[in-house]
Design an enzyme around this catalytic site. Structure first.
Site, PDB file in Angstrom:
ATOM      1  N   ASP A   1      -3.002  12.035  -3.213  1.00 10.79           N
ATOM      2  CA  ASP A   1      -3.285  13.679  -3.679  1.00 10.79           C
ATOM      3  C   ASP A   1      -3.283  13.342  -5.126  1.00 10.79           C
ATOM      4  O   ASP A   1      -2.476  12.981  -5.915  1.00 10.79           O
ATOM      5  CB  ASP A   1      -2.147  14.462  -3.357  1.00 10.79           C
ATOM      6  CG  ASP A   1      -2.095  15.797  -3.888  1.00 10.79           C
ATOM      7  OD1 ASP A   1      -2.878  16.078  -4.547  1.00 10.79           O
ATOM      8  OD2 ASP A   1      -1.375  16.622  -3.038  1.00 10.79           O
TER       9      ASP A   1
ATOM     10  N   ASP B   1       5.286   4.894   3.559  1.00 11.79           N
ATOM     11  CA  ASP B   1       5.239   6.108   3.498  1.00 11.79           C
ATOM     12  C   ASP B   1       6.467   7.095   3.938  1.00 11.79           C
ATOM     13  O   ASP B   1       7.384   6.129   4.313  1.00 11.79           O
ATOM     14  CB  ASP B   1       4.010   6.521   4.590  1.00 11.79           C
ATOM     15  CG  ASP B   1       3.273   7.721   4.357  1.00 11.79           C
ATOM     16  OD1 ASP B   1       2.238   7.764   3.933  1.00 11.79           O
ATOM     17  OD2 ASP B   1       3.907   8.775   4.669  1.00 11.79           O
TER      18      ASP B   1
ATOM     19  N   GLU C   1       0.879  -1.206   0.133  1.00  8.18           N
ATOM     20  CA  GLU C   1      -0.062  -0.150  -0.054  1.00  8.18           C
ATOM     21  C   GLU C   1       0.943   1.072  -0.059  1.00  8.18           C
ATOM     22  O   GLU C   1       1.618   1.365   1.064  1.00  8.18           O
ATOM     23  CB  GLU C   1      -1.088  -0.009   1.097  1.00  8.18           C
ATOM     24  CG  GLU C   1      -1.892   1.609   1.012  1.00  8.18           C
ATOM     25  CD  GLU C   1      -2.831   1.641   2.366  1.00  8.18           C
ATOM     26  OE1 GLU C   1      -3.385   2.532   2.305  1.00  8.18           O
ATOM     27  OE2 GLU C   1      -2.266   1.000   3.579  1.00  8.18           O
TER      28      GLU C   1
END
Length: 220
Positions: free
Chosen positions: A125, A76, A51
């Site tokens: 985004d 991330d 992910e």
């Protein structure tokens, strides 16, 4: 807030399920788990699912709970966000979850070709002013190809952005991406239950604002 961040950064250093780019010089030395995630970390041959931009890892953990026969890695660049996911996974003793604190454009340093079977991008985004920054742009899909099977891997996008959703539908035929599933409105159409059962913090916020949540699954 700054104090809490520093505390989380310090605790991140103790998490056995978190790997941070600052600890490895992957441009000059191979990342030790590259090509060996199955053998050395997960200790099984189950498919590896990433992910990207996983934030606090709630989606990564929820998918891992529902799919014990798959391995999940949340990626991330923000350590304070990853702290929550790492901590939750450890407290729940989940052995099919790991996290990487890296930038997405460097994933080929951390995974060998074909080592990843599937990728999820949840509520990125939309980068409406810059196509090259979109996580589902041809540029980024090029990075994903480096770690997915030559025969094609799966890319899942879940988004509240109508513009990003329409963009993927437009570019997919041009770049030979096979459309496996296309759901314009997740909460108004029949689809995989996981798409409705698992909600990120931002998804709950978008739903409260009346936004439509869309999903596409493509083979690249």
């Amino acid at each position: 807030m700054a104090k809490h961040k520093l505390q989380r950064f310090a605790e991140n250093e103790t998490f056995k399920n978190l790997f941070q780019r600052s600890h490895f010089d992957c441009q000059n030395e191979p990342f030790p788990l590259r090509g060996r995630w199955h053998q050395d970390y997960f200790k099984n041959d189950n498919p590896i699912v990433l992910e990207l931009g996983c934030g606090k890892g709630e989606y990564t953990i929820a998918m891992a709970q529902r799919n014990p026969n798959k391995n999940f890695i949340g990626i991330d660049r923000k350590g304070a966000r990853l702290w929550r996911g790492c901590k939750d996974a450890l407290e729940q003793e989940m052995d099919n979850v790991a996290f990487l604190r890296i930038t997405i454009d460097k994933i080929a340093y951390y995974f060998a070709p074909g080592e990843v079977s599937e990728i999820w991008v949840t509520f990125p985004d939309p980068q409406l002013s810059s196509e090259r920054k979109r996580l589902v742009s041809p540029r980024f899909v090029g990075y994903y190809r480096n770690v997915l099977p030559e025969t094609g891997g799966v890319l899942n996008l879940k988004t509240d952005s109508e513009e990003l959703y329409e963009y993927v539908l437009e570019v997919a035929p041009e770049y030979g991406w096979g459309m496996l599933e296309n759901v314009k409105d997740v909460y108004a159409q029949d689809c995989d239950p996981i798409l409705k059962e698992v909600q990120t913090f931002y998804e709950k916020m978008w739903l409260a604002q009346g936004k439509t949540i869309s999903y596409v699954k493509i083979k690249i």
